[in-house]
Design a protein around this motif. Structure first.
Motif, short mmCIF file in Angstrom:
data_model
loop_
_atom_site.label_atom_id
_atom_site.label_comp_id
_atom_site.label_asym_id
_atom_site.label_seq_id
_atom_site.Cartn_x
_atom_site.Cartn_y
_atom_site.Cartn_z
N TYR A 1 0.86 -1.30 -0.24
CA TYR A 1 -0.12 0.06 0.08
C TYR A 1 0.99 1.48 0.02
O TYR A 1 0.42 2.26 0.29
CB TYR A 1 -0.92 -0.01 1.09
CG TYR A 1 -1.87 -1.23 1.28
CD1 TYR A 1 -2.79 -1.19 0.07
CD2 TYR A 1 -2.18 -1.96 2.25
CE1 TYR A 1 -3.73 -2.30 0.13
CE2 TYR A 1 -2.98 -2.94 2.11
CZ TYR A 1 -4.06 -3.30 1.05
OH TYR A 1 -4.91 -4.09 1.16
N GLY A 2 2.02 1.29 -0.18
CA GLY A 2 3.00 2.42 -0.20
C GLY A 2 3.85 2.52 0.89
O GLY A 2 4.15 1.64 1.71
N LYS A 3 4.16 4.12 1.22
CA LYS A 3 5.02 4.32 2.28
C LYS A 3 4.23 4.33 3.57
O LYS A 3 3.09 4.65 3.67
CB LYS A 3 5.60 5.54 1.96
CG LYS A 3 6.82 5.51 0.83
CD LYS A 3 7.51 6.99 0.72
CE LYS A 3 6.59 7.77 -0.06
NZ LYS A 3 7.19 9.07 -0.25
N ALA A 4 5.09 4.23 4.49
CA ALA A 4 4.33 4.58 6.01
C ALA A 4 4.13 5.81 5.99
O ALA A 4 4.48 6.94 5.51
CB ALA A 4 5.42 4.21 7.16
N HIS A 5 2.80 6.09 6.75
CA HIS A 5 2.27 7.57 6.95
C HIS A 5 2.93 8.19 8.44
O HIS A 5 2.53 9.49 8.60
CB HIS A 5 0.83 7.56 6.96
CG HIS A 5 0.14 6.71 5.99
ND1 HIS A 5 -1.19 6.40 6.17
CD2 HIS A 5 0.67 6.60 4.65
CE1 HIS A 5 -1.58 5.92 4.99
NE2 HIS A 5 -0.31 5.94 4.03
N THR A 6 3.98 7.59 9.03
CA THR A 6 4.18 8.06 10.32
C THR A 6 4.74 9.62 10.03
O THR A 6 4.50 10.40 10.98
CB THR A 6 5.51 7.15 10.76
OG1 THR A 6 5.09 5.73 10.86
CG2 THR A 6 5.60 7.55 12.40
N ALA A 7 5.72 9.67 9.01
CA ALA A 7 6.42 11.10 8.83
C ALA A 7 5.49 12.03 8.73
O ALA A 7 5.37 13.17 9.42
CB ALA A 7 7.37 10.98 7.92
N ASP A 8 4.42 11.94 8.18
CA ASP A 8 3.24 12.98 7.89
C ASP A 8 2.51 13.21 9.23
O ASP A 8 2.16 14.12 9.41
CB ASP A 8 2.58 12.45 6.72
CG ASP A 8 1.41 13.64 6.34
OD1 ASP A 8 1.81 14.89 6.29
OD2 ASP A 8 0.35 13.36 6.02
N ILE B 1 -8.78 1.02 0.93
CA ILE B 1 -9.80 1.32 0.34
C ILE B 1 -9.95 2.87 -0.08
O ILE B 1 -9.96 3.47 -1.16
CB ILE B 1 -11.13 0.78 0.55
CG1 ILE B 1 -11.06 -0.75 0.22
CG2 ILE B 1 -12.50 1.08 -0.58
CD1 ILE B 1 -11.01 -1.34 -1.09
N THR B 2 -10.04 3.25 1.21
CA THR B 2 -10.32 4.90 1.40
C THR B 2 -9.01 5.70 1.01
O THR B 2 -9.06 6.62 0.01
CB THR B 2 -10.76 5.27 2.77
OG1 THR B 2 -12.17 4.65 3.00
CG2 THR B 2 -10.74 6.78 3.04
N ILE B 3 -7.94 5.40 1.54
CA ILE B 3 -6.65 6.20 1.29
C ILE B 3 -6.19 6.02 -0.20
O ILE B 3 -5.96 7.15 -0.55
CB ILE B 3 -5.60 5.70 2.18
CG1 ILE B 3 -5.93 5.59 3.56
CG2 ILE B 3 -3.90 6.04 1.94
CD1 ILE B 3 -5.85 6.98 4.23
N LYS B 4 -6.52 4.90 -0.74
CA LYS B 4 -6.23 4.84 -2.21
C LYS B 4 -6.88 6.02 -3.25
O LYS B 4 -6.67 6.50 -4.10
CB LYS B 4 -6.14 3.68 -2.56
CG LYS B 4 -4.92 2.70 -2.27
CD LYS B 4 -4.62 1.43 -3.02
CE LYS B 4 -5.84 0.33 -2.54
NZ LYS B 4 -5.50 -1.09 -3.27
N ALA B 5 -8.29 5.84 -2.80
CA ALA B 5 -9.00 6.81 -3.49
C ALA B 5 -8.86 8.21 -3.31
O ALA B 5 -9.09 9.09 -4.24
CB ALA B 5 -10.73 6.26 -3.27
N ARG B 6 -8.56 8.39 -2.11
CA ARG B 6 -8.35 9.83 -1.59
C ARG B 6 -6.93 10.42 -2.39
O ARG B 6 -6.97 11.54 -3.03
CB ARG B 6 -8.16 10.01 -0.11
CG ARG B 6 -8.11 11.48 0.21
CD ARG B 6 -7.25 11.41 1.51
NE ARG B 6 -5.92 11.07 1.42
CZ ARG B 6 -5.08 10.81 2.45
NH1 ARG B 6 -5.45 10.93 3.75
NH2 ARG B 6 -3.73 10.13 2.36
N ASP B 7 -6.01 9.47 -2.49
CA ASP B 7 -4.87 9.78 -3.35
C ASP B 7 -5.01 10.11 -4.59
O ASP B 7 -4.53 10.94 -5.39
CB ASP B 7 -3.74 8.80 -2.85
CG ASP B 7 -3.20 8.92 -1.51
OD1 ASP B 7 -3.65 9.86 -0.65
OD2 ASP B 7 -2.68 8.00 -1.08
#
Ligand code: SF4
Ligand code: SF4
Length: 697
Positions: A157-164, A329-335
């Motif tokens: 699903y890609g990179k970690a969201h921690t930094a953001d 499902i949500t994060i990919k659609a948002r991106d």
């Protein structure tokens, strides 16, 4: 101001503070509204969605789920932190607004806060800023040190969201520090000048800063005061304009998302809002194929997700290692939306959502077929994000394109030709009731023009045709017989309820099955319907129209136990420990949690334990949504996980009230190597075994 200049009067780089801050305000506000306007573009291009009815009900839900943060405590620590942050933000909203205006008009006081209320409000906000600051520190530590598993981002699903996440938490912490420094410096300057200082809340951040700075020379305090104000302004507007680029957008959208949230969750979204079944043939394409096929509200969901991971944490498909995680499902659609509807530049849209990354797709077929429509994700989401309708819509799109998994093609054809997924003959539908031994104890009539009844027992396909599940049918009939119910079945005239077919995305086939059954039910002249299958129950109750009221057999039994018509013999095996597994379509989708438990508790000597995941947190057995015919890719079967949960709770008998659950649980007991240690039984079977037969005699 005493000793130091108000921020509005400070002149730096030949510009007065007033001009500088007015410019920052204007730019900040303009940027924010421009970004939000651009974020609304896809919503304007999205499909219709009717969410403007029942305003008072919706306002009530805003009070409960938004202002009251109702679902947050389901995760104790994270929920408590969130409640504090949210409450802090609400309290600080007025202060933030006042502070912004003070940069332009130094003597501004918020109306209503000039009298005694002012100092009281200031004390509260001092604490609020301190609490929010501490919550940020705790949240950063949790993210960086304790790393809760639900925040992790699997490599696919890609990179970690921690930094953001940490960056945003740090920005909010900075805002709190700047706000507190502003108040602390002001009070320190007042003290130094020998004037009565504004009261600060003891041990709050402004109070600590004031005490630390009380001997600082006034010129330094003046510079700090201006600096704190400038940092506050810049951080405030940066946050405001940065939030719509990520998960923090939920701060702005959550209120609207909750207001417009689906009120009748149990009713599946129509193919197109505003298009009746009769006019569906005029709809060019069914379901969601491109991003713009989502409704505007579903797009708002994408913006409103806080990335808390609770949905996926509770998703049984995710837990079993299927390629589905609702959060993504949500994060990919948002991106996707951010990529295709940029804030600067032209929108480029229209790519198919299902397919490889190279072709512009964001979802895989397996991902969308992996969902059992159990509803655990929706029950958990604090922001009321919807999943089932979206997943069913995506399936409708695939079915419309003829994109159906191989293993499901045969049952679908059988449903079309024979009205059941097994392809069995219609005339064999009532065979379960014709077994000789059974007929000696209970006669089940088939309803027709000569044989009428008050109650229809709607059996549905799995109980009619599956050898093992037929026992549930017989137990149900015996119970109805025992309580003196004048009932019958439709026999060959009954087709599959179509519940799974609809959730699978085959709307036209569902409509054909439904229309046939509605005609047959009406022709039978019954006044109520009883079923032992929660899927049939859900279809009859919510997907069908104009049919008599429907009850699940567990409701009927609970009522009759209460009325004294059903009495039980004690359990024979005292070593048995029972646990009740909530079927998703009885529990979460229809809130029938207590009736089955009350029935179990009415059996003398029955020892019952509760699994940790029960009631609205029940863990799906894996059988919903035509899953009996589709073998998804998974690391471990959902059912196996569920029987392990039962064993962990100390149970050796799993009771359920759904034939689909029974198939999965019995199978899982074998796969988990628990044969001989664990058994499964349907509630109707258990009741039938323990009923005292001579009560009505
Ligand atoms: S409905 Fe159930 S299986 Fe489907 S995404 Fe939600 S939690 Fe997962
Ligand atoms: S959809 Fe809801 S539960 Fe899932 S990550 Fe987003 S906010 Fe959390």
């Amino acid at each position: 101001m005493v000793g130091i200049q108000p921020a509005a009067q400070v002149t730096s780089w030949l510009v007065t503070g007033r001009v500088l801050f007015l410019t920052i305000h204007l730019l900040g506000v303009l940027c924010f509204f421009y970004i939000v306007a651009m974020r609304m573009v896809p919503l304007l291009r999205g499909e219709r969605d009717f969410r403007f009815d029942r305003p008072f009900v919706r306002l009530g839900r805003v009070l409960k789920f938004w202002l009251g943060q109702w679902k947050q405590p389901r995760y104790k620590l994270a929920g408590t932190i969130h409640i504090f942050i949210f409450a802090g933000f609400i309290v600080l909203a007025i202060r933030a607004f006042s502070v912004l205006i003070v940069g332009v008009s130094e003597n501004f006081v918020m109306p209503g806060l000039s009298g005694r209320a002012g100092p009281i409000y200031d004390i509260i906000t001092d604490y609020a800023a301190t609490i929010v600051f501490l919550c940020m520190v705790i949240a950063v530590i949790r993210r960086l040190v304790f790393k809760p598993a639900r925040y992790a981002v699997p490599a696919r699903y890609g990179k970690a969201h921690t930094a953001d996440a940490v960056f945003l938490l740090a920005l909010i912490a900075l805002l709190m520090v700047a706000d507190s420094l502003f108040a602390g410096v002001k009070a320190a300057a007042q003290l130094q000048s020998g004037h009565p200082a504004e009261m600060l809340a003891a041990f709050s951040l402004p109070w600590i800063l004031r005490n630390a700075l009380v001997s600082t020379p006034l010129p330094v305090l003046g510079a700090l005061f201006f600096g704190a104000y400038l940092v506050h302004e810049l951080t405030f507007y940066f946050l405001l304009c940065y939030r719509p680029f990520g998960i923090q957008f939920h701060v702005e959208t959550s209120l609207f998302n909750i207001y417009f949230a689906k009120l009748d969750r149990e009713i599946l979204k129509p193919v197109r809002w505003g298009v009746s079944d009769e006019h569906l043939d005029q709809v060019k394409s069914f379901g969601v194929k491109t991003f713009e096929d989502f409704t505007w509200k579903h797009m708002l969901d994408f913006y409103s997700c806080a990335d808390c991971g609770r949905c996926s944490d509770n998703c049984p498909a995710n837990a079993a290692g299927r390629p589905l995680s609702p959060r993504f499902i949500t994060i990919k659609a948002r991106d996707y939306s951010f990529r295709h509807y940029p804030v600067l530049g032209r929108a480029n849209n229209g790519a198919a959502l299902i397919g490889s990354k190279d072709s512009g797709g964001i979802y895989s077929e397996d991902e969308i077929w992996s969902c059992t429509t159990c509803g655990a994700c929706e029950a958990e989401c604090p922001l009321l994000v919807e999943y089932i309708d979206k997943i069913v819509d995506l399936r409708r799109g695939m079915v419309d394109d003829g994109n159906v998994p191989q293993s499901l093609q045969k049952p679908l054809k059988a449903l079309e030709s024979r009205g059941n997924p097994y392809g069995k003959m219609e005339k064999k539908k009532a065979d379960w009731a014709n077994a000789k031994e059974f007929q000696q104890t209970c006669r089940v009539k088939t309803l027709d023009q000569r044989n009428g009844a008050d109650t229809l027992y709607f059996v549905d396909s799995i109980t009619s045709y599956d050898d093992r599940m037929q026992a549930i049918g017989r137990a149900t009939a015996k119970i109805l017989n025992h309580v003196g119910e004048n009932f019958g079945i439709l026999g060959a005239a009954e087709k599959d309820s179509g519940h799974e077919v609809r959730r699978f995305g085959e709307e036209t086939l569902f409509m054909a099955l439904r229309d046939h059954n509605v005609d047959a039910i009406k022709a039978s002249g019954v006044r109520r319907i009883v079923t032992a299958d929660p899927h049939a129950y859900n279809a009859l109750k919510h997907d069908y129209k104009d049919v008599p009221p429907v009850e699940h057999i567990s409701q009927v039994i609970a009522t009759e136990v209460k009325a004294g018509k059903i009495k039980f013999n004690p359990v024979e095996n005292e070593n048995n420990v029972y646990t009740y597994h909530d079927p998703c379509y009885l529990g979460r989708h229809n809130q029938i949690y207590d009736d089955p438990r009350n029935v179990l508790d009415a059996i003398p000597g029955l020892k019952r334990v509760e699994m940790t995941r029960s009631r609205d947190r029940s863990f799906c057995c894996g059988g919903g949504g035509l899953m009996l015919f589709y073998e998804p890719k998974e690391e471990q079967r959902m059912g196996v996980k569920r029987v392990q949960m039962a064993a962990e709770a100390g149970a050796n008998v799993m009771v359920t009230a759904c034939p689909f659950c029974m198939v999965n649980i019995e199978d899982a007991i074998k796969v988990a190597g628990l044969e001989g240690k664990m058994t499964a039984i349907d509630l109707a079977e258990l009741v039938d075994q323990h009923i005292v037969r001579d009560v009505l005699a």
